[in-house]
Scaffold this active site. Structure first.
Site, PDB file in Angstrom:
ATOM      1  CG  HIS A  72      -2.105  -0.900   1.070  1.00 27.37           C
ATOM      2  ND1 HIS A  72      -3.296  -0.687   1.721  1.00 27.37           N
ATOM      3  CD2 HIS A  72      -2.291  -1.998   0.305  1.00 27.37           C
ATOM      4  CE1 HIS A  72      -4.161  -1.625   1.363  1.00 27.37           C
ATOM      5  NE2 HIS A  72      -3.563  -2.446   0.518  1.00 27.37           N
ATOM      6  CE1 TYR A 200      -5.177   3.800   8.764  1.00 28.47           C
ATOM      7  CE2 TYR A 200      -5.716   3.539  11.095  1.00 28.47           C
ATOM      8  CZ  TYR A 200      -4.975   3.169   9.989  1.00 28.47           C
ATOM      9  OH  TYR A 200      -4.018   2.186  10.104  1.00 28.47           O
ATOM     10  N   PRO A 292      -4.257   0.307  18.823  1.00 33.72           N
ATOM     11  CG  PRO A 292      -6.157  -0.893  18.236  1.00 33.72           C
ATOM     12  CD  PRO A 292      -5.482  -0.272  19.404  1.00 33.72           C
ATOM     13  CE  LYS A 296       4.274   3.084  13.551  1.00 36.67           C
ATOM     14  NZ  LYS A 296       3.885   2.537  12.235  1.00 36.67           N
ATOM     15  CE1 TYR A 384      -1.054   3.711   9.491  1.00 32.72           C
ATOM     16  CE2 TYR A 384       0.053   2.971   7.489  1.00 32.72           C
ATOM     17  CZ  TYR A 384      -0.982   2.864   8.393  1.00 32.72           C
ATOM     18  OH  TYR A 384      -1.955   1.905   8.225  1.00 32.72           O
TER      19      TYR A 384
HETATM   20  P1  FAD Z   1       1.495 -12.143  21.459  1.00 33.86           P
HETATM   21  O1  FAD Z   1       1.076 -12.185  20.052  1.00 33.86           O
HETATM   22  O2  FAD Z   1       0.478 -11.773  22.484  1.00 33.86           O
HETATM   23  O3  FAD Z   1       2.098 -13.572  21.810  1.00 33.86           O
HETATM   24  C1  FAD Z   1       2.363 -13.960  23.130  1.00 33.86           C
HETATM   25  C2  FAD Z   1       2.338 -15.463  23.219  1.00 33.86           C
HETATM   26  O4  FAD Z   1       2.655 -15.796  24.576  1.00 33.86           O
HETATM   27  C3  FAD Z   1       0.975 -16.065  22.916  1.00 33.86           C
HETATM   28  O5  FAD Z   1       1.072 -17.088  21.956  1.00 33.86           O
HETATM   29  C4  FAD Z   1       0.491 -16.574  24.255  1.00 33.86           C
HETATM   30  O6  FAD Z   1      -0.289 -17.749  24.154  1.00 33.86           O
HETATM   31  C5  FAD Z   1       1.810 -16.834  24.999  1.00 33.86           C
HETATM   32  N1  FAD Z   1       1.627 -16.812  26.434  1.00 33.86           N
HETATM   33  C6  FAD Z   1       0.855 -15.979  27.178  1.00 33.86           C
HETATM   34  N2  FAD Z   1       0.879 -16.330  28.455  1.00 33.86           N
HETATM   35  C7  FAD Z   1       1.682 -17.409  28.540  1.00 33.86           C
HETATM   36  C8  FAD Z   1       2.054 -18.263  29.613  1.00 33.86           C
HETATM   37  N3  FAD Z   1       1.569 -18.085  30.839  1.00 33.86           N
HETATM   38  N4  FAD Z   1       2.883 -19.272  29.353  1.00 33.86           N
HETATM   39  C9  FAD Z   1       3.354 -19.505  28.092  1.00 33.86           C
HETATM   40  N5  FAD Z   1       2.997 -18.752  27.032  1.00 33.86           N
HETATM   41  C10 FAD Z   1       2.174 -17.732  27.256  1.00 33.86           C
HETATM   42  N6  FAD Z   1      -1.825  -4.638  16.661  1.00 33.86           N
HETATM   43  C11 FAD Z   1      -2.029  -3.955  15.560  1.00 33.86           C
HETATM   44  O7  FAD Z   1      -1.062  -3.364  15.059  1.00 33.86           O
HETATM   45  N7  FAD Z   1      -3.276  -3.893  14.984  1.00 33.86           N
HETATM   46  C12 FAD Z   1      -4.363  -4.546  15.516  1.00 33.86           C
HETATM   47  O8  FAD Z   1      -5.458  -4.486  14.999  1.00 33.86           O
HETATM   48  C13 FAD Z   1      -4.185  -5.257  16.683  1.00 33.86           C
HETATM   49  N8  FAD Z   1      -5.226  -5.898  17.274  1.00 33.86           N
HETATM   50  C14 FAD Z   1      -5.011  -6.560  18.441  1.00 33.86           C
HETATM   51  C15 FAD Z   1      -6.074  -7.186  19.070  1.00 33.86           C
HETATM   52  C16 FAD Z   1      -5.880  -7.867  20.295  1.00 33.86           C
HETATM   53  C17 FAD Z   1      -7.076  -8.528  20.972  1.00 33.86           C
HETATM   54  C18 FAD Z   1      -4.586  -7.905  20.879  1.00 33.86           C
HETATM   55  C19 FAD Z   1      -4.364  -8.612  22.195  1.00 33.86           C
HETATM   56  C20 FAD Z   1      -3.526  -7.279  20.211  1.00 33.86           C
HETATM   57  C21 FAD Z   1      -3.727  -6.602  19.015  1.00 33.86           C
HETATM   58  N9  FAD Z   1      -2.677  -5.966  18.344  1.00 33.86           N
HETATM   59  C22 FAD Z   1      -2.878  -5.283  17.224  1.00 33.86           C
HETATM   60  C23 FAD Z   1      -1.324  -6.004  18.823  1.00 33.86           C
HETATM   61  C24 FAD Z   1      -0.484  -7.081  18.132  1.00 33.86           C
HETATM   62  O9  FAD Z   1      -1.283  -8.163  17.785  1.00 33.86           O
HETATM   63  C25 FAD Z   1       0.592  -7.439  19.136  1.00 33.86           C
HETATM   64  O10 FAD Z   1       1.398  -6.306  19.318  1.00 33.86           O
HETATM   65  C26 FAD Z   1       1.433  -8.648  18.723  1.00 33.86           C
HETATM   66  O11 FAD Z   1       0.661  -9.817  18.773  1.00 33.86           O
HETATM   67  C27 FAD Z   1       2.616  -8.774  19.675  1.00 33.86           C
HETATM   68  O12 FAD Z   1       3.258  -9.994  19.489  1.00 33.86           O
HETATM   69  P2  FAD Z   1       3.915 -10.768  20.691  1.00 33.86           P
HETATM   70  O13 FAD Z   1       4.507 -11.985  20.081  1.00 33.86           O
HETATM   71  O14 FAD Z   1       4.792  -9.862  21.451  1.00 33.86           O
HETATM   72  O15 FAD Z   1       2.711 -11.152  21.670  1.00 33.86           O
HETATM   73  C1  DHB Z   2      -5.451  -3.122  10.989  1.00 32.64           C
HETATM   74  C2  DHB Z   2      -5.376  -2.855  12.317  1.00 32.64           C
HETATM   75  C3  DHB Z   2      -4.929  -1.630  12.723  1.00 32.64           C
HETATM   76  O1  DHB Z   2      -4.822  -1.357  14.012  1.00 32.64           O
HETATM   77  C4  DHB Z   2      -4.557  -0.661  11.833  1.00 32.64           C
HETATM   78  O2  DHB Z   2      -4.147   0.542  12.288  1.00 32.64           O
HETATM   79  C5  DHB Z   2      -4.596  -0.948  10.505  1.00 32.64           C
HETATM   80  C6  DHB Z   2      -5.050  -2.193  10.091  1.00 32.64           C
HETATM   81  C7  DHB Z   2      -5.958  -4.444  10.551  1.00 32.64           C
HETATM   82  O3  DHB Z   2      -6.292  -5.280  11.403  1.00 32.64           O
HETATM   83  O4  DHB Z   2      -6.044  -4.665   9.344  1.00 32.64           O
END
Ligand code: FAD
Ligand code: DHB
Length: 389
Positions: A72, A200, A292, A296, A384
């Protein structure tokens, strides 16, 4: 069992770190509380910065991403009944890629399986121990048996609710937090996206976002009060609401259909400092959360991994501790800039219940200014697409 690095968490940060370590010949084990299918069932982020794309390539897991991901070159802001495009590529020379976190995670899991590296799923009561000293270890339970893995380092890639940050409570951990008074209701549906780029929307009824996963799959969000329950939102109510928050021409061309996922996520800004406690590191959501709006969260997980991997590679390759000593400060410098950007995008685009019409007028003035100022658009675009590592 013994390994060099125990990685707690099989989300994007744990899987990316594990892949880089394995590629450099550094032995690692990933442990997660749940299983592969559960992790792949979580619908989360959708936008990748160039740094995250580069990391997937470096790992050797980027082939499908390049084939199926959508580059994009811009996105639109809609407000006061009009639309303004932020020309990312023109302003910064860089594009972003729309590729779902679910797909990126699947690619990393497949890559790990092929590499033969060890992953332990469905592990209960995962706990880091003795990371203040030279000989840390992690314990977990499976099938009623407690297991122990001795290691050199523990990478806490276990998300916001995981055991790693809990283990450093009271050990000099400082936290900074802002909780927003609303959430995002998200819907995934097999309908073509309403527009070829993301929109947005700032609207008197609340924020809305039109995103996508592919030419036939859309991801949409609307701001909702925290008291709303997902069961109370029928598909029809969601489609009616998002159309009300979009410019007329966009709303009219929106194709609707049954949702394949629907969930509400709260919005929060959070940073833990420092990100290193002896031989335990906090990585990704374990160390910080962004709302979100700036897309980021996943991208910060990637930059943390970049810095931590550089430190661990230096430790094992050159016997130098300089990189791991620098991890926390290097990562936090970039994290705080992304926190600032995500906070400012959130403040600009949402309805705040206590700010009333004055708040809305100020937002409209800022958006109007942005639409007339190339330097302001460039600053938004630069943040961004992602600041350099
Ligand atoms: P996570 O993806 O959370 O991975 C952590 C892992 O640790 C998981 O697999 C979990 O099962 C494991 N874990 C947890 N507790 C334990 C334990 N006790 N023992 C062993 N393992 C454990 N970001 C965006 O940019 N846009 C979005 O739209 C967006 N939507 C989101 C919606 C939700 C509901 C959430 C929670 C986050 C969202 N995010 C979004 C943020 C983005 O998804 C996260 O920043 C990203 O997943 C971070 O990756 P991570 O690997 O650090 O953590
Ligand atoms: C999406 C999520 C976001 O938080 C964003 O800023 C842009 C896209 C998505 O889930 O596609």
């Amino acid at each position: 069992m013994r390994t060099q690095v125990v990685i707690i968490g099989s989300g994007p940060s744990g899987l990316m770190l594990g892949a880089l370590l394995s590629k450099s010949g550094i032995d690692n084990i990933i442990i997660d509380r749940v299983d592969r299918d559960y992790i792949l069932g979580r619908i989360r982020a959708g936008v990748l910065e160039v740094g995250a794309i580069g990391l997937m390539d470096r790992i050797g897991a980027g082939e499908r991403m390049h084939r199926e991901g959508l580059l994009h070159d811009g996105f639109s802001l809609s407000f006061s009944g009009r639309r303004h495009r932020i020309a990312l590529k023109e302003l910064t020379g860089t594009s972003v890629m729309v590729y779902g976190q679910t797909e990126l995670t699947r690619d990393l899991m497949d890559h790990r399986e092929q590499s033969g590296a060890k992953t332990i799923y469905n592990a209960g009561n995962v706990t880091p121990h003795e990371f203040d000293g030279e000989k840390p270890y992690v314990t977990y339970e499976r099938d009623g048996v407690t297991h122990r893995i001795d290691c050199d380092f523990i990478a806490g890639c276990d998300g916001y609710h995981g055991p790693s940050r809990a283990a450093v409570q009271g050990k000099g951990l400082q936290t900074y937090e802002k909780v927003y008074p609303f959430g995002w209701l998200g819907v995934l549906a097999d309908v073509p996206p309403v527009h070829h780029e993301l929109i947005y929307a700032n609207h008197a009824r609340g924020f809305a976002l039109c995103s996508q996963r592919s030419p036939t799959r859309s991801r949409y969000y609307v701001q909702v009060p925290l008291t709303d329950k997902v069961e109370e939102w029928s598909d029809d109510a969601f489609w009616d609401e998002i159309r009300r928050r979009l410019p007329e021409d966009v709303a009219q061309s929106m194709v609707t259909g049954p949702s394949i996922e629907k969930s509400i996520a709260p919005l929060r800004s959070f940073v833990a400092e420092p990100l290193r406690f002896g031989r335990l590191f906090l990585v990704g959501d374990a160390g910080h959360i962004v709302p979100p709006t700036g897309a980021k969260g996943l991208n910060l997980a990637a930059s943390d991994v970049h810095y931590l991997f550089a430190g661990l590679e230096e430790f094992y390759g050159e016997k130098s501790k300089a990189g791991i000593d620098a991890y926390s400060a290097r990562a936090l410098r970039r994290i705080w800039k992304a926190e600032r950007f995500s906070w400012s995008m959130t403040m600009l685009m949402h309805r705040f219940p206590d700010d009333g019409e004055f708040g809305q007028k100020v937002q409209e003035a800022e958006l109007d200014y942005l639409a007339s100022s190339v330097p302001a658009q460039t600053a938004m675009a630069e943040n961004y697409v992602g600041l350099p590592y």
